[in-house]
Design a protein around this motif. Sequence first.
Motif, PDB file in Angstrom:
ATOM      1  N   TYR A 196       0.728  -1.359  -0.271  1.00  0.00           N
ATOM      2  CA  TYR A 196       0.387   0.156  -0.103  1.00  0.00           C
ATOM      3  C   TYR A 196       0.697   1.213   0.101  1.00  0.00           C
ATOM      4  CZ  TYR A 196      -2.072   3.214   2.974  1.00  0.00           C
ATOM      5  OH  TYR A 196      -2.162   5.497   3.308  1.00  0.00           O
ATOM      6  N   ARG A 197       1.889   1.564   0.823  1.00  0.00           N
ATOM      7  CA  ARG A 197       2.406   2.619   1.094  1.00  0.00           C
ATOM      8  C   ARG A 197       3.051   3.032  -0.246  1.00  0.00           C
ATOM      9  NH1 ARG A 197       3.325   5.078   5.640  1.00  0.00           N
ATOM     10  NH2 ARG A 197       5.158   5.593   5.133  1.00  0.00           N
ATOM     11  N   GLU A 198       4.412   2.096  -0.431  1.00  0.00           N
ATOM     12  CA  GLU A 198       4.974   2.103  -1.920  1.00  0.00           C
ATOM     13  C   GLU A 198       4.407   2.283  -2.974  1.00  0.00           C
ATOM     14  OE1 GLU A 198       4.722  -0.532   0.658  1.00  0.00           O
ATOM     15  OE2 GLU A 198       6.687  -0.967   0.789  1.00  0.00           O
ATOM     16  N   SER A 199       2.700   1.619  -3.035  1.00  0.00           N
ATOM     17  CA  SER A 199       2.556   1.381  -4.710  1.00  0.00           C
ATOM     18  C   SER A 199       1.103   3.415  -3.994  1.00  0.00           C
ATOM     19  CB  SER A 199       1.036   1.108  -3.909  1.00  0.00           C
ATOM     20  OG  SER A 199       1.530  -0.374  -4.570  1.00  0.00           O
ATOM     21  N   VAL A 200       1.257   3.693  -2.712  1.00  0.00           N
ATOM     22  CA  VAL A 200       0.666   5.603  -3.134  1.00  0.00           C
ATOM     23  C   VAL A 200       2.011   6.081  -3.345  1.00  0.00           C
ATOM     24  CG1 VAL A 200      -0.462   7.159  -0.939  1.00  0.00           C
ATOM     25  CG2 VAL A 200      -1.213   5.356  -1.441  1.00  0.00           C
ATOM     26  N   PHE A 201       2.558   6.086  -2.717  1.00  0.00           N
ATOM     27  CA  PHE A 201       4.256   7.250  -2.919  1.00  0.00           C
ATOM     28  C   PHE A 201       4.917   7.102  -4.562  1.00  0.00           C
ATOM     29  CE2 PHE A 201       5.442   7.049   1.621  1.00  0.00           C
ATOM     30  CZ  PHE A 201       5.640   8.315   1.923  1.00  0.00           C
ATOM     31  N   LYS A 202       4.353   6.178  -4.702  1.00  0.00           N
ATOM     32  CA  LYS A 202       4.656   5.662  -6.692  1.00  0.00           C
ATOM     33  C   LYS A 202       4.117   7.148  -7.310  1.00  0.00           C
ATOM     34  CE  LYS A 202       6.099   2.612 -10.169  1.00  0.00           C
ATOM     35  NZ  LYS A 202       6.095   1.565 -10.688  1.00  0.00           N
ATOM     36  N   LEU A 203       2.524   6.719  -7.567  1.00  0.00           N
ATOM     37  CA  LEU A 203       1.384   7.454  -7.895  1.00  0.00           C
ATOM     38  C   LEU A 203       1.620   8.626  -7.131  1.00  0.00           C
ATOM     39  CD1 LEU A 203      -1.336   6.844  -9.795  1.00  0.00           C
ATOM     40  CD2 LEU A 203      -2.380   6.312  -7.259  1.00  0.00           C
ATOM     41  N   LEU A 204       1.558   8.877  -5.774  1.00  0.00           N
ATOM     42  CA  LEU A 204       1.833  10.491  -6.179  1.00  0.00           C
ATOM     43  C   LEU A 204       3.067  11.067  -5.972  1.00  0.00           C
ATOM     44  CD1 LEU A 204      -0.937  10.577  -3.322  1.00  0.00           C
ATOM     45  CD2 LEU A 204      -1.259  11.077  -5.932  1.00  0.00           C
ATOM     46  N   PRO A 205       3.533  11.168  -6.009  1.00  0.00           N
ATOM     47  CA  PRO A 205       5.640  11.856  -6.226  1.00  0.00           C
ATOM     48  C   PRO A 205       5.693  12.664  -5.371  1.00  0.00           C
ATOM     49  CG  PRO A 205       5.305  11.861  -8.522  1.00  0.00           C
ATOM     50  CD  PRO A 205       3.614  11.288  -7.810  1.00  0.00           C
ATOM     51  N   GLN A 206       5.023  13.944  -5.772  1.00  0.00           N
ATOM     52  CA  GLN A 206       4.810  15.125  -4.726  1.00  0.00           C
ATOM     53  C   GLN A 206       4.416  14.480  -3.758  1.00  0.00           C
ATOM     54  OE1 GLN A 206       1.822  13.587  -6.130  1.00  0.00           O
ATOM     55  NE2 GLN A 206      -0.180  14.706  -5.874  1.00  0.00           N
ATOM     56  N   LEU A 207       3.804  13.849  -2.708  1.00  0.00           N
ATOM     57  CA  LEU A 207       3.873  13.312  -1.206  1.00  0.00           C
ATOM     58  C   LEU A 207       5.165  13.482  -0.268  1.00  0.00           C
ATOM     59  CD1 LEU A 207       1.300  10.765  -0.592  1.00  0.00           C
ATOM     60  CD2 LEU A 207       1.458  13.135  -0.042  1.00  0.00           C
ATOM     61  N   THR A 208       5.142  14.061   0.314  1.00  0.00           N
ATOM     62  CA  THR A 208       5.894  13.300   1.422  1.00  0.00           C
ATOM     63  C   THR A 208       5.930  12.663   2.907  1.00  0.00           C
ATOM     64  OG1 THR A 208       6.962  16.300   1.297  1.00  0.00           O
ATOM     65  CG2 THR A 208       7.447  14.576   3.332  1.00  0.00           C
ATOM     66  N   TYR A 209       5.064  13.019   3.343  1.00  0.00           N
ATOM     67  CA  TYR A 209       3.868  12.233   3.994  1.00  0.00           C
ATOM     68  C   TYR A 209       2.989  11.469   3.681  1.00  0.00           C
ATOM     69  CZ  TYR A 209       7.638  14.933   6.781  1.00  0.00           C
ATOM     70  OH  TYR A 209       8.869  16.039   7.295  1.00  0.00           O
ATOM     71  N   LEU A 210       2.709  10.203   4.138  1.00  0.00           N
ATOM     72  CA  LEU A 210       1.749   9.553   4.361  1.00  0.00           C
ATOM     73  C   LEU A 210       1.248   8.454   5.489  1.00  0.00           C
ATOM     74  CD1 LEU A 210      -0.777   7.692   2.756  1.00  0.00           C
ATOM     75  CD2 LEU A 210       0.708   6.033   2.018  1.00  0.00           C
ATOM     76  N   ASP A 211      -0.164   9.323   5.782  1.00  0.00           N
ATOM     77  CA  ASP A 211      -0.621   8.507   7.232  1.00  0.00           C
ATOM     78  C   ASP A 211       0.584   9.062   8.286  1.00  0.00           C
ATOM     79  OD1 ASP A 211      -2.343   7.506   6.114  1.00  0.00           O
ATOM     80  OD2 ASP A 211      -2.156   5.325   5.636  1.00  0.00           O
ATOM     81  N   GLY A 212       1.268  10.140   8.282  1.00  0.00           N
ATOM     82  CA  GLY A 212       1.828  11.035   9.346  1.00  0.00           C
ATOM     83  C   GLY A 212       3.636  10.022   8.636  1.00  0.00           C
ATOM     84  N   TYR A 213       3.571   9.045   8.118  1.00  0.00           N
ATOM     85  CA  TYR A 213       5.373   9.271   7.735  1.00  0.00           C
ATOM     86  C   TYR A 213       5.321   9.157   6.519  1.00  0.00           C
ATOM     87  CZ  TYR A 213       4.721   6.691  12.809  1.00  0.00           C
ATOM     88  OH  TYR A 213       4.883   7.089  14.019  1.00  0.00           O
ATOM     89  N   ASP A 214       7.285   9.518   6.281  1.00  0.00           N
ATOM     90  CA  ASP A 214       7.603   9.911   4.996  1.00  0.00           C
ATOM     91  C   ASP A 214       8.140   8.443   5.134  1.00  0.00           C
ATOM     92  OD1 ASP A 214      10.059   9.060   6.332  1.00  0.00           O
ATOM     93  OD2 ASP A 214      11.008  11.145   6.003  1.00  0.00           O
ATOM     94  N   VAL A 215       8.876   8.287   3.063  1.00  0.00           N
ATOM     95  CA  VAL A 215       8.372   7.369   2.727  1.00  0.00           C
ATOM     96  C   VAL A 215       9.787   6.276   3.332  1.00  0.00           C
ATOM     97  CG1 VAL A 215      10.760   8.285   1.430  1.00  0.00           C
ATOM     98  CG2 VAL A 215       9.798   6.110   0.255  1.00  0.00           C
ATOM     99  N   GLU A 216      10.578   7.022   4.296  1.00  0.00           N
ATOM    100  CA  GLU A 216      12.022   6.257   5.078  1.00  0.00           C
ATOM    101  C   GLU A 216      11.309   5.903   6.538  1.00  0.00           C
ATOM    102  OE1 GLU A 216      15.483   6.539   4.691  1.00  0.00           O
ATOM    103  OE2 GLU A 216      15.642   6.673   2.197  1.00  0.00           O
ATOM    104  N   ASP A 217      10.009   5.994   6.158  1.00  0.00           N
ATOM    105  CA  ASP A 217       9.749   5.878   8.117  1.00  0.00           C
ATOM    106  C   ASP A 217       9.179   6.526   9.279  1.00  0.00           C
ATOM    107  OD1 ASP A 217       7.465   3.325   7.115  1.00  0.00           O
ATOM    108  OD2 ASP A 217       8.981   2.193   7.465  1.00  0.00           O
ATOM    109  N   ARG A 218      10.089   7.878   8.752  1.00  0.00           N
ATOM    110  CA  ARG A 218      10.248   9.159   9.970  1.00  0.00           C
ATOM    111  C   ARG A 218       8.995   9.743  10.005  1.00  0.00           C
ATOM    112  NH1 ARG A 218      15.758  11.190   6.425  1.00  0.00           N
ATOM    113  NH2 ARG A 218      13.975  10.788   5.063  1.00  0.00           N
ATOM    114  N   GLU A 219       8.622  10.479  11.211  1.00  0.00           N
ATOM    115  CA  GLU A 219       7.601  11.087  11.883  1.00  0.00           C
ATOM    116  C   GLU A 219       7.457  11.708  11.144  1.00  0.00           C
ATOM    117  OE1 GLU A 219       4.585  11.596  15.224  1.00  0.00           O
ATOM    118  OE2 GLU A 219       6.730  10.585  15.516  1.00  0.00           O
ATOM    119  N   ALA A 220       6.196  12.305  10.771  1.00  0.00           N
ATOM    120  CA  ALA A 220       5.874  14.250  10.385  1.00  0.00           C
ATOM    121  C   ALA A 220       6.191  15.037  11.453  1.00  0.00           C
ATOM    122  CB  ALA A 220       4.812  14.515   9.387  1.00  0.00           C
TER     123      ALA A 220
END
Length: 240
Positions: free
Chosen positions: A136-160
Amino acid sequence: MGYSSRRPRRANEEWENIACVDTVRELVLDNCSSNEGKIEGLTEEFVNLEFLSLINVGLISVTNLPRLEKLKKLELSDNRISGGLDVLAEKLPNLTHLNLSGNKLKDISTLEPLKKLDSLKSLNLFNCEVTNLNDYRESVFKLLPQLTYLDGYDVEDREAPDSDGEVNGDDDEEGNEDGKEHFDEEDGDEEEGVVGEEDEVSGDKEEEDLGIDDDDEDNDEDEVKAVQGEKRKREPDDDD
């Protein structure tokens, strides 16, 4: 400026007597009741609105949202939205934060319209069925490259971080630095003035201690003149 409601009611009851809606920047209408997916009273007149919260208002789509070009943060959690997100890019072109948690979103494809939101940095999909999909997370970040945070965490699982706090903190820091510099300069001027006065007082005191005053100086000049006069009187006698 914001409004909130504890019992279901029509949103326009909240501001029916409020003038100058064009000055409102924050509007909270949580738990208000929508009329066929539309919030009565929420219009394009809120031209300066930056934060809008519509939590648990019974929305089934975002089709009837007004065009709010300055809106940056939109809270739509705990509604029944299942799709039709393409309207957001058209009506809310500068959106940076979107919370869709607790809605009826099931497929990654329903998020594809969000690609048009170039400024979108944060997306929240907690408690949506789509979060149960594999990768899920990989797919969303790939679909929306402008995103920095998804559900409060970035692509490297760092909290926003709290982005609002950071902006305000920077402003305050700059203001304090300017204020400090200005304060130091004023203190410097005051200290110079004090030192100058002390030097002058010390000089006068030293003269008093040495017994030097204006009257003594005048007396010394008179004595010198008298001696010189006596000398002139004796000089002719010496020649004779």
